[in-house]
Design a protein around this motif. Structure first.
Motif, PDB file in Angstrom:
ATOM      1  N   THR A 273      16.467  -7.560   1.216  1.00 21.00           N
ATOM      2  CA  THR A 273      15.350  -6.452   1.116  1.00 21.00           C
ATOM      3  C   THR A 273      14.846  -6.129  -0.472  1.00 21.00           C
ATOM      4  N   PHE A 274      13.249  -5.651  -0.158  1.00 23.06           N
ATOM      5  CA  PHE A 274      12.801  -5.487  -1.588  1.00 23.06           C
ATOM      6  C   PHE A 274      12.593  -4.368  -1.636  1.00 23.06           C
ATOM      7  N   ARG A 275      11.774  -2.923  -2.549  1.00 22.21           N
ATOM      8  CA  ARG A 275      12.010  -2.417  -2.053  1.00 22.21           C
ATOM      9  C   ARG A 275      10.504  -1.864  -3.317  1.00 22.21           C
ATOM     10  N   ALA A 276       9.176  -1.509  -3.153  1.00 16.36           N
ATOM     11  CA  ALA A 276       8.493  -1.024  -4.141  1.00 16.36           C
ATOM     12  C   ALA A 276       8.302   0.464  -4.292  1.00 16.36           C
TER      13      ALA A 276
ATOM     14  N   ARG B 189      -1.697  -3.420  -4.112  1.00 16.16           N
ATOM     15  CA  ARG B 189      -2.547  -2.410  -3.707  1.00 16.16           C
ATOM     16  C   ARG B 189      -2.869  -1.206  -3.637  1.00 16.16           C
ATOM     17  N   ALA B 190      -1.905  -0.270  -4.509  1.00 15.63           N
ATOM     18  CA  ALA B 190      -1.704   1.264  -4.446  1.00 15.63           C
ATOM     19  C   ALA B 190      -2.251   1.724  -5.430  1.00 15.63           C
ATOM     20  N   ALA B 191      -2.330   3.101  -5.826  1.00 17.80           N
ATOM     21  CA  ALA B 191      -3.182   2.964  -6.760  1.00 17.80           C
ATOM     22  C   ALA B 191      -2.156   3.767  -8.700  1.00 17.80           C
ATOM     23  N   VAL B 192      -1.325   3.517  -8.016  1.00 17.05           N
ATOM     24  CA  VAL B 192      -0.068   3.471  -9.172  1.00 17.05           C
ATOM     25  C   VAL B 192       0.402   2.200  -9.904  1.00 17.05           C
ATOM     26  N   PRO B 193       1.247   1.852 -11.033  1.00 17.59           N
ATOM     27  CA  PRO B 193       1.658   0.497 -11.209  1.00 17.59           C
ATOM     28  C   PRO B 193       3.394   0.889 -10.567  1.00 17.59           C
ATOM     29  N   LEU B 194       3.734   0.070 -10.020  1.00 16.45           N
ATOM     30  CA  LEU B 194       5.109  -0.668  -8.852  1.00 16.45           C
ATOM     31  C   LEU B 194       6.283  -0.434  -9.693  1.00 16.45           C
TER      32      LEU B 194
ATOM     33  N   ARG C  16       0.868  -1.071   0.101  1.00 19.05           N
ATOM     34  CA  ARG C  16       0.057   0.075  -0.026  1.00 19.05           C
ATOM     35  C   ARG C  16       0.889   1.187   0.101  1.00 19.05           C
ATOM     36  N   ASP C  17       0.393   1.822  -0.681  1.00 25.58           N
ATOM     37  CA  ASP C  17       0.695   3.843  -0.666  1.00 25.58           C
ATOM     38  C   ASP C  17       0.792   4.105   0.830  1.00 25.58           C
ATOM     39  N   CYS C  18       1.642   4.020   1.908  1.00 23.93           N
ATOM     40  CA  CYS C  18       1.187   4.524   3.053  1.00 23.93           C
ATOM     41  C   CYS C  18       1.804   5.955   3.383  1.00 23.93           C
ATOM     42  N   GLY C  19       2.906   6.711   2.515  1.00 21.20           N
ATOM     43  CA  GLY C  19       3.009   7.869   2.574  1.00 21.20           C
ATOM     44  C   GLY C  19       4.294   7.405   3.451  1.00 21.20           C
ATOM     45  N   CYS C  20       5.558   6.174   3.366  1.00 21.40           N
ATOM     46  CA  CYS C  20       6.474   6.336   3.822  1.00 21.40           C
ATOM     47  C   CYS C  20       7.582   7.669   3.241  1.00 21.40           C
ATOM     48  N   LEU C  21       8.720   7.578   4.369  1.00 19.70           N
ATOM     49  CA  LEU C  21       9.563   8.926   3.873  1.00 19.70           C
ATOM     50  C   LEU C  21      11.036   8.458   2.855  1.00 19.70           C
ATOM     51  N   ASP C  22      10.750   8.653   1.908  1.00 20.38           N
ATOM     52  CA  ASP C  22      11.434   8.461   0.679  1.00 20.38           C
ATOM     53  C   ASP C  22      12.895   8.069   0.849  1.00 20.38           C
ATOM     54  N   ARG C  23      13.542   7.193  -0.041  1.00 18.17           N
ATOM     55  CA  ARG C  23      14.801   6.310  -0.171  1.00 18.17           C
ATOM     56  C   ARG C  23      15.231   6.894  -1.431  1.00 18.17           C
ATOM     57  N   PRO C  24      16.049   8.190  -1.448  1.00 19.19           N
ATOM     58  CA  PRO C  24      16.645   7.843  -3.007  1.00 19.19           C
ATOM     59  C   PRO C  24      17.270   6.247  -3.444  1.00 19.19           C
TER      60      PRO C  24
ATOM     61  N   LEU D 138       9.591   5.810  -3.345  1.00 18.50           N
ATOM     62  CA  LEU D 138       9.866   4.945  -2.062  1.00 18.50           C
ATOM     63  C   LEU D 138       8.409   4.702  -1.871  1.00 18.50           C
ATOM     64  N   VAL D 139       7.834   3.606  -2.386  1.00 19.31           N
ATOM     65  CA  VAL D 139       5.683   3.377  -1.379  1.00 19.31           C
ATOM     66  C   VAL D 139       6.031   1.993  -0.776  1.00 19.31           C
ATOM     67  N   ALA D 140       6.395   1.399  -0.565  1.00 16.76           N
ATOM     68  CA  ALA D 140       6.788   0.467   0.652  1.00 16.76           C
ATOM     69  C   ALA D 140       8.213  -0.172   0.339  1.00 16.76           C
ATOM     70  N   GLU D 141       9.209  -1.094   1.865  1.00 21.87           N
ATOM     71  CA  GLU D 141       9.761  -1.881   1.526  1.00 21.87           C
ATOM     72  C   GLU D 141      10.276  -2.994   2.980  1.00 21.87           C
TER      73      GLU D 141
END
Length: 258
Positions: free
Chosen positions: A237-240, A198-203, A161-169, A248-251
């Motif tokens: 570690t996987f990052r979406a 389950r986010a609203a954008v392609p990942l 999900r897109d949970c408003g995570c702090l971005d990681r460059p 970054l949407v999720a880790e």
């Protein structure tokens, strides 16, 4: 709060369990902390739909900043109607490592296909145990004193999900480092890492190294509502990331359930 760490066995089931028979999970041996060789079998009928159970769980789970860090900081709310089931495709065999991070003793229960809870083992504060499980199993842990729900989880794919995570460059690995290690390279126990968008954008899904990331979905991103399965090992570690912006949407750390 109780954490659930996942480490599947190296083998997988090629066929789905029969709709009228679901293997019941079992506790590990206290002496070796390894699953016993012959789990009991629970004969059941009217197996609930795996897709329906996933939808029920997804609709009941809310976003939080804690989800970005891999574990919730508050106790969950029980999902009404949630029960163990099996997917319509292959069913993976897992070993689940459960660690009690609560201040007191906890009881781990497997939720049967009819929704009843079957207590499997007791965990003291700080204790870790291992049980055998299958894709679609639902687990709950409750406080021994009072019965408060500490953990609820389903064995299987991670819902991103897109949970408003702090971005990681995003730092892309150079070509000479573009082959990520996998379980066969000695990284650790094999882990089927599945992701449902389950986010609203392609990942796009990336696997992270020490200082850079390798793109795993180079052919095409995971569309909203789509699913992708990857070979992995425990500890990867996987990052979406948003396929358009790289945000970054999720880790997800393989070996933990968000």
């Amino acid at each position: 709060m109780l954490w659930l760490l996942i480490s599947p066995q190296s083998s997988t089931q090629a066929a789905v369990e029969a709709a009228s028979s679901v293997p019941s999970p079992q506790p590990a041996s206290p002496a070796t902390d390894e699953p016993r060789a012959s789990p009991a079998t629970a004969e059941v009928s009217n197996l609930p739909s795996f897709a329906a159970m996933r939808s029920l769980l997804d609709s009941a789970t809310s976003c939080s900043l804690e989800a970005c860090r891999g574990q919730p900081s508050a106790c969950p709310t029980l999902t009404r109607g949630l029960a163990s089931t099996r997917p319509a495709n292959a069913t993976f065999t897992h070993q689940l490592t459960i660690e009690n991070k609560a201040n007191g003793d906890a009881l781990l229960a497997w939720v049967s296909p009819n929704g009843s809870e079957a207590s499997l083992l007791r965990l003291g504060a700080g204790e870790r145990r291992t049980v055998k499980s299958y894709t679609g199993d639902v687990w709950r842990a409750r406080a021994l004193a009072g019965g408060a729900l500490l953990m609820e989880a389903q064995t299987g794919p991670v819902s991103v999900r897109d949970c408003g995570c702090l971005d990681r460059p995003l730092v892309v690995c150079p070509p000479r480092e573009r082959k990520p290690r996998n379980a066969s390279d000695g990284g650790g126990p094999k882990e089927p890492a599945g992701f449902v968008n389950r986010a609203a954008v392609p990942l796009h899904v990336w696997v992270a190294g020490r200082s850079c990331e390798v793109l795993l979905t180079e052919s095409s991103p995971i569309a909203a509502g789509g699913y992708r399965l990857f070979n992995a090992w425990r500890g990867q570690t996987f990052r979406a990331r948003d396929a358009s912006t790289g945000r970054l949407v999720a880790e997800h750390l393989v070996g933990s359930l968000l």
